[in-house]
Design a protein around this motif. Structure first.
Motif, PDB file in Angstrom:
ATOM      1  N   LYS A 138      -3.035   3.368   0.939  1.00 50.55           N
ATOM      2  CA  LYS A 138      -4.098   2.721   0.042  1.00 50.55           C
ATOM      3  C   LYS A 138      -3.460   1.767  -0.743  1.00 50.55           C
ATOM      4  O   LYS A 138      -2.599   1.646  -1.332  1.00 50.55           O
ATOM      5  N   GLY A 143      -3.236  10.866  -1.165  1.00 55.64           N
ATOM      6  CA  GLY A 143      -4.201  11.752  -0.926  1.00 55.64           C
ATOM      7  C   GLY A 143      -3.525  12.906   0.013  1.00 55.64           C
ATOM      8  O   GLY A 143      -2.383  12.776   0.424  1.00 55.64           O
ATOM      9  N   GLU A 166      -2.803   8.723   3.410  1.00 53.16           N
ATOM     10  CA  GLU A 166      -3.326   7.680   3.944  1.00 53.16           C
ATOM     11  C   GLU A 166      -2.754   6.491   2.990  1.00 53.16           C
ATOM     12  O   GLU A 166      -2.812   6.596   1.875  1.00 53.16           O
ATOM     13  N   LYS A 190      -7.169  -4.384  -3.964  1.00 51.72           N
ATOM     14  CA  LYS A 190      -8.518  -4.139  -3.811  1.00 51.72           C
ATOM     15  C   LYS A 190      -9.424  -5.420  -4.331  1.00 51.72           C
ATOM     16  O   LYS A 190     -10.461  -5.817  -3.794  1.00 51.72           O
ATOM     17  N   PRO A 196       0.831  -1.344   0.034  1.00 53.49           N
ATOM     18  CA  PRO A 196       0.021  -0.020   0.119  1.00 53.49           C
ATOM     19  C   PRO A 196       0.792   1.348   0.002  1.00 53.49           C
ATOM     20  O   PRO A 196       1.897   1.384   0.717  1.00 53.49           O
ATOM     21  N   SER A 212      -3.058  -1.238  -3.506  1.00 55.47           N
ATOM     22  CA  SER A 212      -3.226  -1.093  -5.183  1.00 55.47           C
ATOM     23  C   SER A 212      -4.736  -1.522  -5.588  1.00 55.47           C
ATOM     24  O   SER A 212      -5.239  -2.177  -4.956  1.00 55.47           O
TER      25      SER A 212
END
Length: 310
Positions: free
Chosen positions: A46, A40, A44, A52, A36, A48
């Motif tokens: 996130k 943003g 944060e 997901k 991750p 890939s």
């Protein structure tokens, strides 16, 4: 028959292939993807796009920092996979990984190999003015995209197609090509042909400064450069709008008519002169703002007649 598959991929381009493999009934025993990443305003972490999708299917996900350790090799061997499928994973597979699956490691590459081996084949094909490209399923070796090719699907590159549009076309086509390759592999009917030694080109990663538009090139080359970098990272020029030099991305352009000093804005329609011919700017984006049509852009800046773009 279904195969035990390790899937290795990271960006959006790889998602349809993972979905198709699952949909065709193959057993995906693990998904490898990049860690991750911070994104943003809040930075944060996130996962890939592939991560997901794997979570949606309830598949085990691995995000190792390296594949070169004995620990990584042992973890990979323990999966007892028939084949590994690699699509824009973003990490080099060492020999200790490549030799593990009984049926090898298959890579989906977005070019007509041996043309455009490397990191940015979609952008490079358009930037070079290629009339066609495609996707290829290749058996991986230690070299950079040097392995023998099993299947290829070609696609025409339309005169105004940009990299984003070509990316979306190839990722769907590539997913279908890979599941057809796996079907043939499961029947023992997938054959490989060594890549020819002639015609090798390399799609090196796009460097930031390389995105600057060189108006001293012919109009067709400038147009190809712009659409090859659209929507990301975006070809750009710089100009002084009264508050110092500002960078402006060009997201959409077309061949125009007119002549003048290189880099000169010839009219309010966004026509800019090149060494041979002109390019008309259609959609642009200032730093920190959204994309706008060129006439709207002009209303928001102070620009003198016959302004020079650098």
């Amino acid at each position: 028959m279904s195969l035990r598959v390790v899937f290795m991929g990271t960006p959006d381009f790889a998602v349809p292939t993972l979905a198709e493999i699952v949909g065709q009934g193959h057993e995906v025993v693990a998904v490898y993807t990049r860690e991750p990443a911070a994104a943003g305003r809040g930075m944060e972490l996130k996962p890939s796009p592939v991560h997901k999708m794997a979570d949606r299917f309830g598949l085990p996900v691995f995000t190792p920092k390296t594949l070169r350790s004995e620990e990584a090799a042992e973890a990979f061997r323990s999966l007892d996979a028939d084949v590994a499928v690699v699509v824009a994973y973003g990490m080099i597979l060492p020999k200790t990984i490549l030799e593990v699956p009984e049926l090898g490691c298959l890579n989906l590459h977005a070019s007509l190999l041996p043309r455009w081996r490397g990191a940015a084949p979609i952008q490079r094909a358009i930037m070079a003015g290629d009339k066609e490209t495609g996707v290829a399923v290749m058996k991986m070796e230690e070299g950079l995209d040097t392995g023998p090719v099993a299947m290829v699907e070609k696609v025409a590159i339309a005169p105004d197609m940009n990299a984003g549009e070509l990316h979306d076309r190839l990722m769907v086509l590539g997913a279908d090509l890979m599941v057809r390759a796996l079907a043939a592999l499961s029947r023992g009917g997938l054959s490989f042909t060594p890549q020819p030694e002639e015609g090798v080109t390399y799609a090196h990663k796009i460097k930031n400064e390389e995105a600057r538009i060189d108006w001293s090139r012919p109009a067709q080359a400038v147009h190809d450069h712009i659409r090859g970098l659209s929507p990301f990272p975006g070809a750009f020029f710089t100009a002084d709008f009264g508050k110092g030099e500002e960078r402006v991305k060009v997201l959409k352009a077309a061949l125009g008519k007119g002549s003048g000093d290189v880099g000169t804005l010839l009219d309010s329609e966004g026509t800019v002169s090149c060494s041979d011919g002109a390019v008309r700017l259609i959609q642009v984006q200032r730093a920190g703002k959204g994309p706008v049509a060129f006439d709207e852009f002009l209303r928001g800046v102070r620009i003198s007649p016959s302004a020079r773009f650098l």
